[in-house]
Every structure is written in structure tokens, then in C-alpha cells.
Write an enzyme that holds these catalytic residues in place. Structure first.
Site, PDB file in Angstrom:
ATOM      1  N   ARG A   1      -8.442  -0.407   4.906  1.00 41.65           N
ATOM      2  CA  ARG A   1      -7.524   0.579   4.347  1.00 41.65           C
ATOM      3  C   ARG A   1      -6.217  -0.084   3.933  1.00 41.65           C
ATOM      4  NH1 ARG A   1      -6.866   6.070   7.530  1.00 41.65           N
ATOM      5  NH2 ARG A   1      -5.592   6.307   5.674  1.00 41.65           N
TER       6      ARG A   1
ATOM      7  N   ARG B   1      -4.038  10.703   4.959  1.00 44.04           N
ATOM      8  CA  ARG B   1      -2.940  11.674   5.020  1.00 44.04           C
ATOM      9  C   ARG B   1      -2.000  11.558   3.833  1.00 44.04           C
ATOM     10  NH1 ARG B   1      -2.439  13.984   9.846  1.00 44.04           N
ATOM     11  NH2 ARG B   1      -0.311  14.539   9.352  1.00 44.04           N
TER      12      ARG B   1
ATOM     13  N   ASP C   1       4.977   0.627  12.163  1.00 37.07           N
ATOM     14  CA  ASP C   1       3.740   0.015  11.666  1.00 37.07           C
ATOM     15  C   ASP C   1       3.582  -1.440  12.107  1.00 37.07           C
ATOM     16  OD1 ASP C   1       3.157   2.412  10.516  1.00 37.07           O
ATOM     17  OD2 ASP C   1       3.696   1.835   8.476  1.00 37.07           O
TER      18      ASP C   1
ATOM     19  N   CYS D   1      -4.622  13.183  13.689  1.00 45.13           N
ATOM     20  CA  CYS D   1      -4.756  11.775  13.345  1.00 45.13           C
ATOM     21  C   CYS D   1      -5.134  11.031  14.621  1.00 45.13           C
ATOM     22  CB  CYS D   1      -3.438  11.331  12.720  1.00 45.13           C
ATOM     23  SG  CYS D   1      -2.761   9.808  13.239  1.00 45.13           S
TER      24      CYS D   1
ATOM     25  N   ARG E   1       0.364  14.827  13.527  1.00 49.35           N
ATOM     26  CA  ARG E   1       1.345  14.347  12.540  1.00 49.35           C
ATOM     27  C   ARG E   1       1.583  15.504  11.590  1.00 49.35           C
ATOM     28  NH1 ARG E   1      -0.790   8.873  10.077  1.00 49.35           N
ATOM     29  NH2 ARG E   1       1.144   8.939   8.897  1.00 49.35           N
TER      30      ARG E   1
ATOM     31  N   LYS F   1       0.837  -1.206   0.000  1.00 48.67           N
ATOM     32  CA  LYS F   1       0.000   0.000   0.000  1.00 48.67           C
ATOM     33  C   LYS F   1       0.874   1.259   0.000  1.00 48.67           C
ATOM     34  CE  LYS F   1      -1.665   1.461   4.173  1.00 48.67           C
ATOM     35  NZ  LYS F   1      -1.335   2.853   4.539  1.00 48.67           N
ATOM     36  N   ASN F   2       1.846   1.300   0.897  1.00 45.50           N
ATOM     37  CA  ASN F   2       2.613   2.539   1.078  1.00 45.50           C
ATOM     38  C   ASN F   2       3.622   2.794  -0.038  1.00 45.50           C
ATOM     39  OD1 ASN F   2       1.108   3.089   3.292  1.00 45.50           O
ATOM     40  ND2 ASN F   2       2.653   2.477   4.799  1.00 45.50           N
TER      41      ASN F   2
HETATM   42  C1  EPZ Z   1       4.566   6.887   6.530  1.00 44.76           C
HETATM   43  O1  EPZ Z   1       3.835   7.976   7.043  1.00 44.76           O
HETATM   44  C2  EPZ Z   1       3.598   5.730   6.434  1.00 44.76           C
HETATM   45  N1  EPZ Z   1       2.491   6.119   5.561  1.00 44.76           N
HETATM   46  C3  EPZ Z   1       3.079   5.367   7.815  1.00 44.76           C
HETATM   47  O2  EPZ Z   1       2.328   4.190   7.686  1.00 44.76           O
HETATM   48  C4  EPZ Z   1       4.263   5.095   8.747  1.00 44.76           C
HETATM   49  O3  EPZ Z   1       3.766   4.910  10.057  1.00 44.76           O
HETATM   50  C5  EPZ Z   1       5.266   6.232   8.734  1.00 44.76           C
HETATM   51  O4  EPZ Z   1       5.659   6.536   7.363  1.00 44.76           O
HETATM   52  C6  EPZ Z   1       6.514   5.949   9.519  1.00 44.76           C
HETATM   53  O5  EPZ Z   1       7.150   4.811   9.013  1.00 44.76           O
HETATM   54  C7  EPZ Z   1       2.629   5.988   4.253  1.00 44.76           C
HETATM   55  O6  EPZ Z   1       3.650   5.561   3.734  1.00 44.76           O
HETATM   56  C8  EPZ Z   1       1.458   6.352   3.412  1.00 44.76           C
HETATM   57  P1  EPZ Z   1       6.814  10.163   8.359  1.00 44.76           P
HETATM   58  P2  EPZ Z   1       4.445   9.452   6.985  1.00 44.76           P
HETATM   59  O7  EPZ Z   1       6.730  11.460   7.656  1.00 44.76           O
HETATM   60  O8  EPZ Z   1       5.186   9.620   5.725  1.00 44.76           O
HETATM   61  C9  EPZ Z   1       7.418  13.353  11.821  1.00 44.76           C
HETATM   62  C10 EPZ Z   1       0.449   2.770   8.039  1.00 44.76           C
HETATM   63  O9  EPZ Z   1       0.029   2.232   9.098  1.00 44.76           O
HETATM   64  N2  EPZ Z   1       7.164  14.358  10.806  1.00 44.76           N
HETATM   65  O10 EPZ Z   1       7.939   9.252   8.027  1.00 44.76           O
HETATM   66  O11 EPZ Z   1       3.347  10.393   7.297  1.00 44.76           O
HETATM   67  C11 EPZ Z   1       6.186  12.516  12.133  1.00 44.76           C
HETATM   68  O12 EPZ Z   1       5.340  13.164  13.042  1.00 44.76           O
HETATM   69  C12 EPZ Z   1       0.940   4.203   8.051  1.00 44.76           C
HETATM   70  O13 EPZ Z   1       0.451   2.208   6.938  1.00 44.76           O
HETATM   71  C13 EPZ Z   1       7.312  15.685  11.115  1.00 44.76           C
HETATM   72  O14 EPZ Z   1       7.641  16.055  12.239  1.00 44.76           O
HETATM   73  O15 EPZ Z   1       5.428   9.384   8.205  1.00 44.76           O
HETATM   74  C14 EPZ Z   1       6.799  11.262  12.672  1.00 44.76           C
HETATM   75  O16 EPZ Z   1       7.132  11.435  14.004  1.00 44.76           O
HETATM   76  C15 EPZ Z   1       0.481   5.024   9.161  1.00 44.76           C
HETATM   77  N3  EPZ Z   1       7.046  16.614  10.145  1.00 44.76           N
HETATM   78  C16 EPZ Z   1       8.087  11.131  11.840  1.00 44.76           C
HETATM   79  O17 EPZ Z   1       8.332  12.419  11.305  1.00 44.76           O
HETATM   80  C17 EPZ Z   1       6.684  16.258   8.888  1.00 44.76           C
HETATM   81  O18 EPZ Z   1       6.471  17.145   8.057  1.00 44.76           O
HETATM   82  C18 EPZ Z   1       7.999  10.147  10.684  1.00 44.76           C
HETATM   83  O19 EPZ Z   1       6.835  10.417   9.921  1.00 44.76           O
HETATM   84  C19 EPZ Z   1       6.553  14.892   8.577  1.00 44.76           C
HETATM   85  C20 EPZ Z   1       6.807  13.962   9.558  1.00 44.76           C
END
Ligand code: EPZ
Length: 444
Positions: free
Chosen positions: A423, A119, A331, A143, A148, A48-49
């Protein structure tokens, strides 16, 4: 490579027979009679991701694309619905192959109503800005497990020369021509890396992304962009160098196997003391998960594209700390919480990616789990057995954790709000039935 060897490396399962992909309604439930050891083979679906950003990359170059191993999931449908607002047409060829036609796209806004439900919609920001010089994308809002932010996406676009404002809940980004830059952030973000890769692919000059996400899904996006003609060095590493080019063209791609789905089934094997082989997987993507299963006492056998997990009656307690890839994935944190709730001793789980991704704890406690949470750390005191109960899914991976709990709990577990499951898990109850689980979906 011989034909036989090639076939062995095949990580794309054949198309499944036509299936009922009707989405769960708010009232549908999954009912499980726990206590059966899972045994057999399960085919893992496409990721998916990885699929979500790759679909958005079709905005960068007009034309027709064909993707294979695309999972039938609600998030994919939502993304295609969002892309249709920009004129992208799509059609399923069969249960796994998808045609996408971005020949006649136009700019439009990514509306709150869709973005708030998924998101990953933020992935259109980079491609729209690159293609049209302007993007209007709703801020996703909160969320289920807390804030997030998307500040890294915004700051990255600004580093590429875009002017970004927040107007009435929308990110409005504008730029006549994006210009390459060095972009570094303390936090490694999957989404921001993907978005910036897409924006940089056609920018003027070189962009260097430092502390880039190395997740296999981002590597898959980078490889796909390279197949579209993008010039990217360092794929799969934390330093990506992109030399922009306007000459991108459509490409075809198979989606990589879903490492989190695979990990979830192997954890289901482990929690039930079962013996399960996951097929069509990329074992290297599962290293951190498999290492933890082994440490807990499961036996792990890795083939070219298969992983088999056999587990004793009861596993040993372990410490799990989530981290960016190749660390243990956040995840899989909820699923391991379920697993360790019946281990023989006290385990500790620390989530360093999200500070408060613990909405599953209260529901696992309803099944009899003994878990204490302090900040981003959970202490799980293993109990000899869980007992079935009605529980409520709060998000995608929390739903998976409750299913795992239900598989091992004595008696019946009824999981409500299972639309979260749809999802990210394709036909999960059918796949678990195939492994001998007593599980069914009860439609309201
Ligand atoms: C991706 O989300 C995945 N989603 C998530 O999977 C996964 O949990 C996450 O990466 C972490 O591995 C998809 O790929 C669609 P990040 P993403 O930006 O890209 C912080 C699932 O269950 N951050 O890597 O949104 C954030 O808060 C889902 O399939 C900022 O501070 O995650 C977190 O602490 C849910 N500012 C960390 O970075 C930003 O602008 C990592 O988040 C962006 C992120």
C-alpha cells in the site's frame, strides 16, 4: 539559480525501469536473514499521502493533468479505481508519470467496498460536493488500530452550508452552493483540512481554516490547488484562508518526496548500525525524525536533497512523542519502536495522534522485544539482540517495523500479510537489497 544549483535541488528521481507491480497475494511473504549492516544509497519515491488528495482535486476542474514522481503503490491504484467510477481516466506514461483525464466526469457514489479498503477515499467528499452539489461517500468504518472518525470532515462541510445525513452507512452531503465560513477544530486533521480546502476552493466567499494541518502533504495539495487557480493564503501554516473561485483549471505537478519512506530507510540504517544516504528527499520535512535519530546517537548529514545516517553498534534510549507536523509523525512510531527495542536502555514512546496504534507490539515481542503498553504509551526496554521468527503484518507501518526488526534479528524472519506493505512502500525489498540486506519476497 545556476543550472547546477537547480539540478542539486531536484527532488524527483528519474523514471525507474519497468517493474513488476503485481500486488502481493494474501499468502506472499517477505523473508529476511538479519544481521547485515545496511550501506549505500537509496532513492526515495514520491509521497503516497500527497498524491492521494491531489488525484481527487482533478474532480474540481475538467481536463487533462500530468503528474510526475507518482509512486507505484496499491493505494494509488485503489484511488484511480475509485476515480474511474466518476469517469476519470488515467494512464501511466512510464513508471513515474501519470496522465489523468477528468474531462467527462459524472457524479456517482463512493462505494463501501472501495472506501473500506482505503480511508483516504474520503478525499472525494469535498470535490464531489463542490463540483456536483451532492456527494455520496461510504463511511469508512473501523481501522486496524481502532476508531478513526470522520466527524471533522462532516462538520466542516456543514459549516460550508452543506446538508449532511448518514443514510444506510453513507455520508450524503448536499448543497446548491457552498459558502465560505470560519472553521476551527481542536484536533488538527490532515484529511479534514485537505477535504475542506478542496470544497472551499470553489465556494462563495472566504473560508478560513483554523488549526489547519501543516503537514507537507497538505501544503503540497494547497500549492497544487493554487496552480489550478485557487486563491489560498497561509500555505504550510495552521491558518489557511481560501477565497473561492469558479475559475479553476487543470495543472501539472511533481509529487513531493515521501518523508515517511525516507524516514523508514534512515531508521533501517540506524537499526543495523549502517551507513545509508537517502536521495531525492526534502530534508526539511524530516527534521523531527532526524533530531530523534541524532539524540539516539546516530550521525546525520544533511545535503540539499540528501540525508545520510550513520549509526554505531547500539543506540541510546530516547523518549518519542508523536504530534502533528512539525512534530514527530505517528507514521514513524512503529519503525522507532523496532529501533528502540535494541537500544541500550529504556525508551518511552507516546502516540498522541492515535490512542491505540500498537498492533505491531505483539509481533515485535515475537522477535524478542521487551515492550509494555499502557494506554497510548509504550515503554521499550532495549534488549541486546532480537531473534528471527515468523511474524504477521497488521497494517502498513506495522509491516515496516517488522521488516526493520527482521533486518537486525539473528536468523530468519518471515513476514506474512505483506499486502499491507504494498500500500505504501514501492519495491521495498528491492531497495533494501540495494543496501545489502538479505531480503526477498516469496510468492505463494
Ligand atoms: C492521515 O490520515 C494519513 N493518511 C495517515 O497516514 C496519518 O497517520 C494521519 O494523517 C496522521 O498524520 C493520509 O494522508 C492518506 P487525521 P488522516 O485526520 O487524515 C482524529 C499512513 O500510514 N480525527 O490527521 O485520516 C483522528 O482520529 C497513514 O500512511 C477525528 O477525530 O488522519 C486522529 O486522532 C495511516 N475526526 C487525528 O484526528 C476526524 O474527522 C488525526 O487524524 C478526523 C480525524
Amino acid at each position: 539559480m545556476s543550472v547546477k544549483a537547480k539540478a542539486k535541488r531536484e527532488t524527483v528521481p528519474p523514471a525507474a525501469p519497468p517493474q513488476d507491480v503485481t500486488e502481493a497475494t494474501g499468502m506472499d511473504e517477505v523473508w529476511i536473514e538479519g544481521g547485515r549492516k545496511l550501506k549505500g544509497t537509496v532513492a526515495v519515491s514520491g509521497s503516497k499521502n500527497a498524491t492521494l488528495p491531489i488525484l481527487c482535486a482533478t474532480l474540481l476542474a475538467p481536463g487533462i493533468y500530468r503528474f510526475t514522481n507518482v509512486p507505484a503503490l496499491r493505494d494509488i491504484t485503489t484511488m484511480l479505481e475509485l476515480l474511474s467510477l466518476f469517469g476519470v481516466k488515467s494512464r501511466r506514461e512510464d513508471s513515474r508519470a501519470l496522465f489523468v483525464d477528468s474531462t467527462s466526469i459524472h457524479n456517482a457514489e463512493a462505494p463501501y467496498d472501495l472506501v473500506k479498503t482505503m480511508r483516504a477515499s474520503i478525499y472525494v467528499l469535498g470535490p464531489l460536493l463542490a463540483r456536483f452539489g451532492e456527494a455520496r461517500v461510504s463511511l469508512p468504518g473501523g481501522c486496524a488500530w481502532g476508531p478513526r472518525p470522520v466527524d471533522l470532515h462532516i462538520r466542516g462541510m456543514q459549516r460550508l452550508g452543506a446538508e449532511v445525513e448518514i443514510e444506510h452507512g453513507y455520508i450524503v452531503a448536499r448543497s446548491d452552493r457552498l459558502r465560505g465560513s470560519v472553521i476551527s477544530s481542536e484536533v488538527s486533521s490532515v484529511g479534514a483540512t485537505g477535504n475542506l480546502l478542496m470544497a472551499a476552493a470553489t465556494a462563495e466567499g472566504e473560508t478560513v481554516l483554523e488549526n489547519a494541518a501543516c503537514e507537507p502533504e497538505i501544503e503540497a495539495l494547497a500549492r497544487f490547488l493554487a496552480d489550478m487557480g485557487a486563491k489560498i493564503e497561509g500555505m504550510g501554516t495552521s491558518r489557511l484562508a481560501v477565497t473561492g473561485t469558479k475559475a479553476l483549471y487543470p495543472a501539472d505537478a511533481p509529487m513531493i518526496p515521501d518523508r515517511i519512506e525516507a524516514g523508514t530507510f534512515l531508521t533501517a540504517a540506524a537499526i543495523t548500525g549502517g551507513d545509508v544516504e537517502a536521495t531525492y528527499v526534502e530534508p526539511g520535512h524530516l527534521d523531527s525524525i532526524l533530531a530523534k535519530l541524532e539524540e539516539a546517537g546516530a550521525s546525520v548529514q544533511v545535503g540539499e536533497t540528501t540525508v545520510r545516517v550513520r549509526a554505531p553498534e547500539r543506540l541510546k534510549p530516547i523518549t518519542v512523542t508523536t504530534a502533528p507536523y512539525p512534530g514527530f509523525p505517528t507514521d514513524m512510531q512503529a519503525q522507532f519502536m523496532a529501533l528502540l527495542s535494541v537500544a541500550d536502555g529504556t525508551s518511552t514512546i507516546v502516540d498522541t495522534i492515535y490512542q491505540d496504534r500498537f498492533t505491531h507490539v505483539a509481533e515485535l515481542q515475537r522477535l524478542g522485544a521487551d515492550i509494555r503498553v499502557d494506554g497510548n504509551c509504550a515503554v521499550v526496554q532495549g534488549v541486546p539482540s532480537l531473534g528471527g521468527a515468523p511474524v504477521m503484518a497488521t497494517d502498513l507501518r506495522a509491516s515496516a517495523a517488522l521488516i526493520l526488526g527482521g533486518l537486525v534479528a539473528r536468523g530468519q524472519t518471515r513476514v506474512s500479510r505483506i499486502y499491507h506493505l504494498d500500500r505504501g512502500y514501492e519495491r521495498i525489498e528491492e531497495k533494501l537489497q540495494g543496501l545489502g540486506a538479505a531480503i526477498r519476497r516469496v510468492r505463494a
